[in-house]
Scaffold this active site. Structure first.
Site, short mmCIF file in Angstrom:
data_model
loop_
_atom_site.label_atom_id
_atom_site.label_comp_id
_atom_site.label_asym_id
_atom_site.label_seq_id
_atom_site.Cartn_x
_atom_site.Cartn_y
_atom_site.Cartn_z
N LYS A 1 0.80 -1.22 0.00
CA LYS A 1 0.00 0.00 0.00
C LYS A 1 0.83 1.28 0.00
O LYS A 1 0.40 2.31 -0.51
CB LYS A 1 -0.96 0.00 1.19
CG LYS A 1 -2.05 -1.05 1.01
CD LYS A 1 -3.31 -0.66 1.74
CE LYS A 1 -4.46 -1.55 1.33
NZ LYS A 1 -4.31 -2.94 1.82
N SER B 1 1.58 -9.95 -0.88
CA SER B 1 1.20 -8.53 -0.75
C SER B 1 1.50 -7.90 0.60
O SER B 1 1.71 -6.70 0.69
CB SER B 1 -0.29 -8.37 -1.08
OG SER B 1 -1.08 -9.18 -0.25
N GLU C 1 -9.67 7.03 3.09
CA GLU C 1 -10.55 6.08 3.77
C GLU C 1 -9.70 4.91 4.22
O GLU C 1 -8.65 4.63 3.64
CB GLU C 1 -11.62 5.58 2.80
CG GLU C 1 -11.19 4.43 1.87
CD GLU C 1 -10.12 4.80 0.84
OE1 GLU C 1 -9.87 6.01 0.64
OE2 GLU C 1 -9.51 3.88 0.24
C1 PLP Z 1 -5.21 -3.93 1.49
C2 PLP Z 1 -4.54 -5.21 1.24
C3 PLP Z 1 -4.94 -6.08 0.20
C4 PLP Z 1 -6.16 -5.82 -0.66
O1 PLP Z 1 -6.10 -4.68 -1.46
P1 PLP Z 1 -5.84 -4.73 -3.02
O2 PLP Z 1 -6.14 -3.37 -3.49
O3 PLP Z 1 -6.74 -5.77 -3.61
O4 PLP Z 1 -4.41 -5.11 -3.21
C5 PLP Z 1 -4.22 -7.24 -0.03
N1 PLP Z 1 -3.15 -7.57 0.74
C6 PLP Z 1 -2.73 -6.77 1.75
C7 PLP Z 1 -1.55 -7.19 2.55
C8 PLP Z 1 -3.41 -5.58 2.03
O5 PLP Z 1 -2.99 -4.80 3.05
#
Ligand code: PLP
Length: 397
Positions: free
Chosen positions: A90, A379, A112
């Protein structure tokens, strides 16, 4: 083929800009500002410099040797966004948009947040760049994510609880949009995923495309070629869009997005938009939306807050319909199982969002040959989810 979206923000029939008249001018201003900034050498250099010296990019590509051996098929590679500053992808978007806000002469940013991950990333970037910062969060989410609320306050942000609707993410977005309309001269709205009205879906995808650009170079040099399969979890869809974007032109690479299957297939029990959703408009964009027969936005459920949203980025709707990517669902239980598996076999505790992508990989890796590679977008890290998993399993901390 012409690059998408078109000038009006459409990916085929998806996307666009469904907003009140008062937001048209600021969205136009943002579109222009981004078009200029992305071509400006100095802006790009400053962003790249911060991504490397502050966020720790490029993030590594790790071969998951024991996991690959355990599943007995393809070699599995992990793109380590969990090692970026603040522990997830993020920050790539938050930092890029905060730099853009400063360039536009706006001293204040708003955002948000649901679980608080995007809020923390924006509060971090705002502290770094000296911007005033306000984060909108549903009061139900504030209660569930008290630690992240305090973390945002430590970073100097003001956190405003939203006591409307379901008191969660979708209500926080409504409130942030309302703030933006009234303070548009001084304020930039940092949207957290590839959602919302044009230009946000393309702006956020471009800021996250650094993940795919790095991963393409890394896997070519480590594996000696392209992966057979790229897998990412899909909430709004920003980490998936970021890694997919580099591989879309290579038709031989299969792209799979993993949605939250939650506790079951009844409406309200999951967040699998492609399995249970239909065309609709939510938060300014036309996409797949989970809704009841009257078109009311449905409640959703997932063990991972980051996947718990009733709509999905419009570019994913386009990739889905054109069959360039496919979308599958993974249940809460399967995700928690994969959470443990990665911790035990690789020494990495993944976010529960990420664990959905990993669970899908455990189902398919054995069907691939040993010389083939699967690239998974890791992610985020799972520290934020440790207490939640302990509670689910009846462990008192
Ligand atoms: C916020 C988040 C997501 C989901 O958001 P996307 O916009 O779909 O990437 C996925 N993995 C993590 C670790 C997150 O913090």
């Amino acid at each position: 083929m012409k690059p998408l979206p078109d000038e009006r923000g459409y990916f085929g029939v998806w996307g666009g800009r469904f907003v009140p008249e008062t937001l048209m001018a600021p969205l136009e201003e943002l579109t222009r500002a981004w078009r200029e900034a992305r071509r400006d050498r100095q802006f790009r250099r400053e962003l790249e410099e911060l991504l490397s010296s502050y966020c720790g990019r490029p993030t590594p590509l790790s071969l998951a040797g024991r996991l690959s051996g355990h599943l007995g098929g393809a070699r599995i590679y992990l793109k380590r966004e969990d090692l970026a500053h603040t522990g997830a992808h993020k920050i790539n978007n938050a930092l890029g948009q905060c730099l853009l806000a400063r360039r536009m002469g706006k001293p204040r940013v708003i955002a948000e947040t649901g679980a608080g991950q995007h809020g923390v990333a924006v509060a971090t970037a705002a502290a770094l760049l000296g911007l005033e910062c306000r984060i909108y969060m549903g009061v139900e989410d504030e209660r569930r994510q008290a630690l992240n609320v305090y973390r945002m306050k430590l970073l100097g942000a003001e956190v405003v609880g939203v006591d409307a609707g379901s008191r969660t993410l979708k209500d926080a977005i409504n409130e942030a949009l309302r703030d933006w309309v009234t303070h548009v001269r001084t304020t930039h709205y940092v949207l957290g995923s590839v959602l919302g009205p044009h230009p946000y879906p393309v702006l956020v995808r471009e800021l996250q495309s650094v993940i795919g650009a790095e991963a393409l170079l890394q896997i070519r040099s480590r594996h000696g070629g392209l992966p057979a399969l790229v897998v990412a979890c899909v909430g709004g869809g920003s980490n998936a869009a970021g890694i997919f974007s580099a591989f879309v032109p290579y038709r031989q690479v299969e792209l799979v997005g993993v949605e939250a299957g939650g506790r079951g297939s009844a409406l309200g029990e999951h967040a699998a938009r492609f399995a249970g959703g239909a065309a609709g408009v939510l938060h300014g964009t036309r996409t797949y939306v989970l809704q009841d027969q009257l078109g009311q936005v449905a409640a959703t459920h997932s063990v991972s807050a980051g996947l718990d949203y009733p709509a999905v980025g419009p570019e994913h709707a386009f990739w889905h319909d054109s069959r360039r990517a496919s979308y599958v669902r993974v249940s809460d239980d399967e995700a928690v199982e994969a959470f443990h598996l990665l911790a035990e076999l690789e020494g990495i505790v993944p976010a529960l969002e990420t664990a959905h992508a990993l669970a899908y990989v455990t189902h398919v890796a054995g069907r691939l040959r040993r010389e083939q590679a699967i690239l998974v977008n890791l992610s985020g890290r799972g520290d934020k989810d440790v207490a939640e998993v302990a509670q689910l399993e009846g462990v008192r901390l």
